[in-house]
Design a protein around this motif. Sequence first.
Motif, mmCIF file in Angstrom:
data_model
loop_
_atom_site.group_PDB
_atom_site.id
_atom_site.type_symbol
_atom_site.label_atom_id
_atom_site.label_comp_id
_atom_site.label_asym_id
_atom_site.label_seq_id
_atom_site.Cartn_x
_atom_site.Cartn_y
_atom_site.Cartn_z
ATOM 1 N N LEU A 98 23.565 34.321 7.350
ATOM 2 C CA LEU A 98 22.888 33.721 8.504
ATOM 3 C C LEU A 98 22.333 32.346 8.167
ATOM 4 O O LEU A 98 22.227 31.475 9.031
ATOM 5 C CB LEU A 98 21.728 34.625 8.964
ATOM 6 N N PHE B 223 25.381 33.495 14.848
ATOM 7 C CA PHE B 223 24.192 33.265 14.012
ATOM 8 C C PHE B 223 23.058 32.568 14.754
ATOM 9 O O PHE B 223 21.885 32.814 14.465
ATOM 10 C CB PHE B 223 24.571 32.421 12.795
ATOM 11 N N ASN C 190 21.892 35.895 17.622
ATOM 12 C CA ASN C 190 20.731 36.298 16.823
ATOM 13 C C ASN C 190 19.422 35.999 17.567
ATOM 14 O O ASN C 190 18.477 36.785 17.511
ATOM 15 C CB ASN C 190 20.752 35.583 15.474
ATOM 16 N N GLU D 210 16.423 38.624 19.026
ATOM 17 C CA GLU D 210 14.975 38.439 18.870
ATOM 18 C C GLU D 210 14.254 38.585 20.205
ATOM 19 O O GLU D 210 13.200 39.238 20.288
ATOM 20 C CB GLU D 210 14.694 37.057 18.280
ATOM 21 N N PRO E 121 25.428 43.806 16.493
ATOM 22 C CA PRO E 121 24.963 43.218 15.226
ATOM 23 C C PRO E 121 25.321 44.052 13.999
ATOM 24 O O PRO E 121 25.400 43.515 12.890
ATOM 25 C CB PRO E 121 23.444 43.110 15.408
ATOM 26 N N GLY F 263 27.348 42.192 11.480
ATOM 27 C CA GLY F 263 26.543 42.201 10.266
ATOM 28 C C GLY F 263 27.274 42.824 9.089
ATOM 29 O O GLY F 263 27.134 42.371 7.947
ATOM 30 N N MET G 194 22.550 40.054 9.262
ATOM 31 C CA MET G 194 22.194 40.650 10.543
ATOM 32 C C MET G 194 22.070 42.175 10.457
ATOM 33 O O MET G 194 21.193 42.782 11.077
ATOM 34 C CB MET G 194 23.269 40.255 11.571
ATOM 35 N N GLU H 82 18.779 43.033 9.036
ATOM 36 C CA GLU H 82 17.727 42.722 10.005
ATOM 37 C C GLU H 82 17.579 43.879 10.997
ATOM 38 O O GLU H 82 16.463 44.247 11.389
ATOM 39 C CB GLU H 82 18.070 41.433 10.749
ATOM 40 N N CYS H 83 18.703 44.470 11.385
ATOM 41 C CA CYS H 83 18.674 45.638 12.282
ATOM 42 C C CYS H 83 18.002 46.829 11.602
ATOM 43 O O CYS H 83 17.221 47.546 12.235
ATOM 44 C CB CYS H 83 20.092 46.025 12.688
#
Length: 316
Positions: A58, A176, A180, A184, A213, A217, A246, A249-250
């Motif tokens: 990312l 990205f 992304n 958010e 994602p 990801g 990603m 992040e999930c």
Amino acid sequence: HLPGTSEEVAPPVQQCFMVPRKEINVVSDMAKWKRSQAYADYMGFILTLNEGVRGKKLTCEYKVSEPIEKLVALLNTLDRWIDETPPVDQPSRFGNKAFRTWYAKLDQEAEKLVSAVIPKHLADAAPEVAVYLKESVGNSTRIDYGTGHEAAFAAFLCCLCKIGVLRVDDQMAIVFKVFNRYLEVMRKLQKTYRMEPAGSQGVWGLDDFQFLPFIWGSSQLIDHPSLEPRHFVDEKVVNENHKDFMFLECILFITEMKTGPFAEHSNQLWNISAVPSWSKVNQGLIRMYKAECLEKFPVIQHFKFGSLLPIQPVTS
């Protein structure tokens, strides 16, 4: 290739259509959907981006075009509206009714927001493209959000590619930078208004809210020199690497929102952590996405079709 170019765009319809639910034959209409130009273009778009972000972080460098910046500005506007529309006091814990106020503003402003992203000579496409934007944030009646709404945002981006606003060299920025940022904003919506997961399968589903994602990801992590699928259940690994990937992040968001052992609240992901390679994870998730999202009537019954994503059979 990203589906379509600006030269191929058809005249936009004034209003996307859906077959009334009472007239739908589930089996035949699902088959019609899978044979449609819309399905082919949508999956082509998902798989193109999947390949475009393969092995990339990312935080790596990539081109950011003017349309990408405009899309981020659009999402920043949606984010600001959340701050301007705080939750209301109500007896029920979930589904805060302030979301309906927030959504009403989007419903009113969507075409204007889209018109700011696309050039003037494509202005006639704005009403059709705006439909997908409005569908991408959740349902204002049920105050819920799920993979069908996520698919609407991907369709929104796919339409922008088909009319030539987004181009092949925007691939990494689409995922990205734009997608992304969309994640958010959706996470902020879910937390602020306590939105219900739409069509969640509980522990038998991949995630309550998202799917894409995890696909993109896992592609990012293919051939990573040290991170393997077994590592994403390690809290230390997730905390150290989530800003680059990603998928992680999930996982971080799930662990923030849910309590208890990971294997119990996210059993499918726990099982995936036993897969030997990220390429196999990626391939398996694509198959799962088709089977559990794109081929499930409760999800696809809400998908909108028009001139950009037509229900007519695929021609090539």
